[in-house]
Design a protein around this motif. Structure first.
Motif, PDB file in Angstrom:
ATOM      1  N   LEU A 175       0.813  -1.218   0.000  1.00  0.00           N
ATOM      2  CA  LEU A 175       0.000   0.000   0.000  1.00  0.00           C
ATOM      3  C   LEU A 175       0.848   1.270   0.000  1.00  0.00           C
ATOM      4  O   LEU A 175       0.378   2.332  -0.412  1.00  0.00           O
ATOM      5  N   PHE A 176       2.091   1.144   0.437  1.00  0.00           N
ATOM      6  CA  PHE A 176       2.948   2.324   0.474  1.00  0.00           C
ATOM      7  C   PHE A 176       3.764   2.487  -0.809  1.00  0.00           C
ATOM      8  O   PHE A 176       4.645   3.338  -0.895  1.00  0.00           O
ATOM      9  N   LEU A 177       3.451   1.686  -1.819  1.00  0.00           N
ATOM     10  CA  LEU A 177       4.122   1.834  -3.108  1.00  0.00           C
ATOM     11  C   LEU A 177       3.841   3.197  -3.739  1.00  0.00           C
ATOM     12  O   LEU A 177       4.671   3.723  -4.472  1.00  0.00           O
ATOM     13  N   ASP A 178       2.648   3.760  -3.477  1.00  0.00           N
ATOM     14  CA  ASP A 178       2.324   5.030  -4.128  1.00  0.00           C
ATOM     15  C   ASP A 178       3.166   6.185  -3.585  1.00  0.00           C
ATOM     16  O   ASP A 178       3.116   7.286  -4.120  1.00  0.00           O
ATOM     17  N   ARG A 179       3.950   5.938  -2.543  1.00  0.00           N
ATOM     18  CA  ARG A 179       4.902   6.956  -2.098  1.00  0.00           C
ATOM     19  C   ARG A 179       5.980   7.182  -3.147  1.00  0.00           C
ATOM     20  O   ARG A 179       6.624   8.230  -3.194  1.00  0.00           O
ATOM     21  N   TYR A 180       6.199   6.181  -3.976  1.00  0.00           N
ATOM     22  CA  TYR A 180       7.184   6.286  -5.050  1.00  0.00           C
ATOM     23  C   TYR A 180       6.550   6.722  -6.366  1.00  0.00           C
ATOM     24  O   TYR A 180       7.184   6.673  -7.413  1.00  0.00           O
ATOM     25  N   GLY A 181       5.284   7.119  -6.289  1.00  0.00           N
ATOM     26  CA  GLY A 181       4.591   7.586  -7.482  1.00  0.00           C
ATOM     27  C   GLY A 181       3.370   6.739  -7.778  1.00  0.00           C
ATOM     28  O   GLY A 181       3.421   5.504  -7.702  1.00  0.00           O
ATOM     29  N   LEU A 182       2.275   7.410  -8.074  1.00  0.00           N
ATOM     30  CA  LEU A 182       1.023   6.711  -8.323  1.00  0.00           C
ATOM     31  C   LEU A 182       1.118   5.784  -9.525  1.00  0.00           C
ATOM     32  O   LEU A 182       0.527   4.705  -9.550  1.00  0.00           O
ATOM     33  N   ARG A 183       1.898   6.182 -10.524  1.00  0.00           N
ATOM     34  CA  ARG A 183       2.029   5.355 -11.737  1.00  0.00           C
ATOM     35  C   ARG A 183       2.695   4.022 -11.420  1.00  0.00           C
ATOM     36  O   ARG A 183       2.360   2.998 -12.013  1.00  0.00           O
ATOM     37  N   LYS A 184       3.635   4.017 -10.482  1.00  0.00           N
ATOM     38  CA  LYS A 184       4.301   2.757 -10.117  1.00  0.00           C
ATOM     39  C   LYS A 184       3.311   1.823  -9.430  1.00  0.00           C
ATOM     40  O   LYS A 184       3.336   0.606  -9.650  1.00  0.00           O
ATOM     41  N   LEU A 185       2.442   2.392  -8.606  1.00  0.00           N
ATOM     42  CA  LEU A 185       1.417   1.570  -7.968  1.00  0.00           C
ATOM     43  C   LEU A 185       0.476   0.991  -9.022  1.00  0.00           C
ATOM     44  O   LEU A 185       0.139  -0.201  -8.980  1.00  0.00           O
ATOM     45  N   GLU A 186       0.044   1.812  -9.967  1.00  0.00           N
ATOM     46  CA  GLU A 186      -0.845   1.335 -11.031  1.00  0.00           C
ATOM     47  C   GLU A 186      -0.156   0.281 -11.885  1.00  0.00           C
ATOM     48  O   GLU A 186      -0.794  -0.687 -12.324  1.00  0.00           O
ATOM     49  N   LEU A 187       1.147   0.448 -12.098  1.00  0.00           N
ATOM     50  CA  LEU A 187       1.899  -0.562 -12.851  1.00  0.00           C
ATOM     51  C   LEU A 187       1.916  -1.886 -12.101  1.00  0.00           C
ATOM     52  O   LEU A 187       1.759  -2.960 -12.701  1.00  0.00           O
ATOM     53  N   PHE A 188       2.077  -1.826 -10.783  1.00  0.00           N
ATOM     54  CA  PHE A 188       2.086  -3.034  -9.964  1.00  0.00           C
ATOM     55  C   PHE A 188       0.751  -3.772 -10.072  1.00  0.00           C
ATOM     56  O   PHE A 188       0.712  -5.000 -10.230  1.00  0.00           O
ATOM     57  N   PHE A 189      -0.343  -3.021 -10.014  1.00  0.00           N
ATOM     58  CA  PHE A 189      -1.659  -3.639 -10.181  1.00  0.00           C
ATOM     59  C   PHE A 189      -1.798  -4.233 -11.584  1.00  0.00           C
ATOM     60  O   PHE A 189      -2.401  -5.291 -11.764  1.00  0.00           O
ATOM     61  N   GLY A 190      -1.253  -3.539 -12.584  1.00  0.00           N
ATOM     62  CA  GLY A 190      -1.299  -4.054 -13.949  1.00  0.00           C
ATOM     63  C   GLY A 190      -0.568  -5.381 -14.073  1.00  0.00           C
ATOM     64  O   GLY A 190      -1.020  -6.296 -14.790  1.00  0.00           O
ATOM     65  N   VAL A 191       0.558  -5.528 -13.356  1.00  0.00           N
ATOM     66  CA  VAL A 191       1.309  -6.785 -13.367  1.00  0.00           C
ATOM     67  C   VAL A 191       0.474  -7.907 -12.745  1.00  0.00           C
ATOM     68  O   VAL A 191       0.423  -9.029 -13.265  1.00  0.00           O
ATOM     69  N   LEU A 192      -0.206  -7.606 -11.634  1.00  0.00           N
ATOM     70  CA  LEU A 192      -1.031  -8.622 -10.979  1.00  0.00           C
ATOM     71  C   LEU A 192      -2.180  -9.076 -11.880  1.00  0.00           C
ATOM     72  O   LEU A 192      -2.508 -10.270 -11.943  1.00  0.00           O
ATOM     73  N   ILE A 193      -2.811  -8.126 -12.577  1.00  0.00           N
ATOM     74  CA  ILE A 193      -3.880  -8.487 -13.514  1.00  0.00           C
ATOM     75  C   ILE A 193      -3.322  -9.359 -14.642  1.00  0.00           C
ATOM     76  O   ILE A 193      -3.953 -10.334 -15.073  1.00  0.00           O
ATOM     77  N   SER A 194      -2.130  -9.014 -15.116  1.00  0.00           N
ATOM     78  CA  SER A 194      -1.494  -9.802 -16.183  1.00  0.00           C
ATOM     79  C   SER A 194      -1.220 -11.225 -15.713  1.00  0.00           C
ATOM     80  O   SER A 194      -1.405 -12.195 -16.467  1.00  0.00           O
ATOM     81  N   ILE A 195      -0.768 -11.364 -14.456  1.00  0.00           N
ATOM     82  CA  ILE A 195      -0.518 -12.704 -13.910  1.00  0.00           C
ATOM     83  C   ILE A 195      -1.813 -13.508 -13.883  1.00  0.00           C
ATOM     84  O   ILE A 195      -1.832 -14.700 -14.239  1.00  0.00           O
ATOM     85  N   MET A 196      -2.912 -12.867 -13.488  1.00  0.00           N
ATOM     86  CA  MET A 196      -4.207 -13.562 -13.498  1.00  0.00           C
ATOM     87  C   MET A 196      -4.577 -14.001 -14.913  1.00  0.00           C
ATOM     88  O   MET A 196      -5.048 -15.123 -15.132  1.00  0.00           O
ATOM     89  N   GLY A 197      -4.382 -13.105 -15.869  1.00  0.00           N
ATOM     90  CA  GLY A 197      -4.710 -13.441 -17.249  1.00  0.00           C
ATOM     91  C   GLY A 197      -3.893 -14.618 -17.754  1.00  0.00           C
ATOM     92  O   GLY A 197      -4.416 -15.520 -18.426  1.00  0.00           O
ATOM     93  N   ILE A 198      -2.600 -14.648 -17.420  1.00  0.00           N
ATOM     94  CA  ILE A 198      -1.717 -15.720 -17.890  1.00  0.00           C
ATOM     95  C   ILE A 198      -2.048 -17.043 -17.194  1.00  0.00           C
ATOM     96  O   ILE A 198      -2.156 -18.094 -17.847  1.00  0.00           O
ATOM     97  N   THR A 199      -2.225 -17.006 -15.870  1.00  0.00           N
ATOM     98  CA  THR A 199      -2.454 -18.261 -15.129  1.00  0.00           C
ATOM     99  C   THR A 199      -3.810 -18.875 -15.449  1.00  0.00           C
ATOM    100  O   THR A 199      -3.907 -20.069 -15.757  1.00  0.00           O
ATOM    101  N   PHE A 200      -4.865 -18.076 -15.397  1.00  0.00           N
ATOM    102  CA  PHE A 200      -6.193 -18.618 -15.703  1.00  0.00           C
ATOM    103  C   PHE A 200      -6.325 -18.922 -17.199  1.00  0.00           C
ATOM    104  O   PHE A 200      -7.052 -19.840 -17.581  1.00  0.00           O
TER     105      PHE A 200
END
Length: 552
Positions: A175-200
């Motif tokens: 949750l404190f990733l957005d201290r390094y910039g909101l875009r980095k937090l959004e990128l992290f969420f994008g990676v998690l969604i991508s992992i879901m897409g690949i695994t499922f």
């Protein structure tokens, strides 16, 4: 020679919508994403990229472990016959999420903040409690789902209660990733969604469900031979997809972009790009949900426990031993859940499929617990007008959701935890009116939205849609309660609570009716005293010197 004429300045049209010049100190006040200016008019991919982010964070609620479990149950109970219900629910979700983003973009206030300005103190506090209950219910599903994934990945070495503690700890960290910039937090969420897409997606490819059946289930509203269990599951799909706290979340996330609200054309531009981004995000989540439904429609529909055990290779002791534990040796139909689903995949397609499934569930649970925490924080700061330090807000909202989850995991067995999904979906479905009715009321109020107010067609559509969704969810909740074996005294208590519940829904419906522009009722003394504020209930803030209060 022509005389010199003074140029008459062009008169600007007065702003018809409500927004506050003084912005509250929330997550995004000091960390907004700037929208680039481009020379050409019309659509710009650079601008779309700048607006991309909030919709994908919102779409994670469509992929949380509760939804994934609802998907696999939908496939195992109704096969491909309920895919069109999932399609319809996603479209309904898209319409409601677009309305939530519209409120945030136009007013610069998220749904909870607008509730503070529009509702009297008591109903506002009740609304906050209802939203917190929804957040707790969703969080329990997410944390339990993450704990089950850790339990699978660790070969049962890490118990469920320990998995809860791990989830709580790493959620605080992420949750404190957005201290390094909101875009980095959004990128992290994008990676998690991508992992879901690949695994499922992997599970979908290895299981190879018949594509013609998938397409037929998606686009043909049919349900031949559906019994009451299938119909209840269909309603459960809608209840799992449409989550009340997600509307509060989305209306806040869109505030993360720097939009000049003094210029209506900038608001129109933001709305257009968010409309596109919301659609792209929900298409991605919808495809992932299709993967899950189809895999278990192909593999578990009309399958008994003995069918799974007989098809599980005994030489794969890592998988077979788990199968013996969760699939009793009988001819009853499989009661599917996240854990049994993973074990089935291990039996059918090898241990790799089981671990890949667990990685997908871990990504779903971890991402949704983080967005759930944001929902709780936005609700608290909006409804209660609390301006606490960020770490205090995180600690408080996490504690509300995590304490009951931890004790539930500590004192319950795996079967009891996995059986809680329907109950928690019912709890969240009950809270749906407390997000939909206020949102429709505010976006239909000309004093708030001005030129961006819902037109008559939209008002009729959204009001009808709201009551249809609420009716569907009440049917789902009623069906879930009736299946429970409860004492008559408990039923009496439920009846009393139901009366209070419907009385409060009627109160919100009255506020909605007034918001549509009924001036005759609006001026009634009782209405002025108990239902609405004559003017916005704007919270007061101290100026920089701390000497004088100013209105926000």
């Amino acid at each position: 020679m022509e005389p010199v004429r003074d140029e008459i300045p062009e008169k600007k049209s007065p702003i018809t919508y409500y927004y506050e010049a003084f912005e509250l100190d929330t997550y995004f006040t000091q960390n907004k994403i700037k929208i680039p200016e481009v020379e050409k008019s019309g659509f710009s991919f650079r601008k779309l990229w700048a607006f991309t982010g909030p919709g994908f964070l919102m779409s994670i609620a469509y992929l949380d472990p509760g939804n994934i479990e609802s998907d696999l149950q939908s496939g195992s109970v109704g096969r491909y016959r309920l895919l069109w219900v999932l399609f319809l629910a996603t479209i309904l979700g898209y319409l409601l999420q677009s309305l939530a983003s519209k409120l945030g973009v136009v007013t610069g206030l998220h749904l909870a903040e607008m509730c503070y300005r529009q509702y009297r103190k008591f109903p506002r506090l009740v609304l906050w409690i209802m939203v917190e209950i929804a957040v707790i219910g969703s969080d329990m599903q997410e944390v339990i789902g993450t704990s089950i994934a850790i339990y699978l990945l660790s070969n049962k070495l890490i118990p469920l209660w320990a998995g809860c503690l791990i989830t709580i700890a790493d959620t605080f960290t992420f949750l404190f990733l957005d201290r390094y910039g909101l875009r980095k937090l959004e990128l992290f969420f994008g990676v998690l969604i991508s992992i879901m897409g690949i695994t499922f997606g992997y599970e979908y490819v290895v299981s190879k469900p018949p594509q013609e059946e998938v397409v037929k289930g998606l686009f043909i509203p049919w349900c031949d031979g559906c019994d009451s269990n299938v119909l209840l599951q269909a309603v459960g799909v809608i209840g799992a997809v449409l989550m009340p706290h997600n509307l509060y979340l989305h209306s806040a996330l869109v505030k993360s972009r720097e939009v000049d609200r003094k210029l209506p054309e900038k608001i129109k531009e933001a709305r257009m790009y968010y409309f596109i981004e919301n659609g792209i995000a929900l298409v991605c989540s919808f495809v992932i949900n299709i993967f899950v439904v189809s895999v278990f429609a192909f593999g578990l529909f009309n399958k008994t426990n003995n069918d799974i055990l007989n098809g599980c290779p005994k030489n794969e002791s890592l998988v077979y031993d788990r199968a013996v534990e969760v699939f009793e040796a009988n001819d009853e139909l499989v009661d599917a859940d996240i854990y049994r689903g993973g074990v089935y995949l291990g039996c059918a397609y090898g241990p790799a499929a089981m671990y890949i499934w667990a990685i997908g569930i871990l990504s779903a649970g971890q991402s949704s617990t983080m967005t759930g925490t944001y929902s709780g924080q936005f609700a608290m700061e909006g409804f209660l007008d609390l301006q606490w330090a960020r770490w205090k807000r995180v600690l408080f909202t996490r504690s509300i959701a995590m304490v009951p989850t931890f004790f539930t995991a500590f004192f319950s067995s795996l079967n009891e935890l996995t059986a809680m999904n329907d109950f928690l979906n019912a709890v969240m479905s009950l809270q749906l009116p407390f997000a939909i009715i206020p949102m429709v009321a505010f976006t239909s109020n000309p004093k708030i939205m001005g030129e961006f107010v819902n037109n008559m067609a939209m008002k009729i559509i959204f009001i009808l849609l709201s009551f249809v969704i609420i009716g569907i969810n009440i049917f789902f909740v009623t069906g879930t309660i009736m299946e429970l074996d409860m004492d008559s005294n408990i039923f009496i208590a439920i009846g009393i609570l139901a009366a209070a519940y419907f009385a409060f829904v009627l109160y919100l419906a009255l506020h909605l009716y007034i918001s549509l522009g009924n001036k005759k009722i609006e001026t009634h003394p009782w209405i002025q005293k108990y239902v609405i504020y004559a003017e916005m209930n704007t919270p007061k803030r101290k100026n920089n010197t701390g000497k004088k209060d100013i209105e926000a």
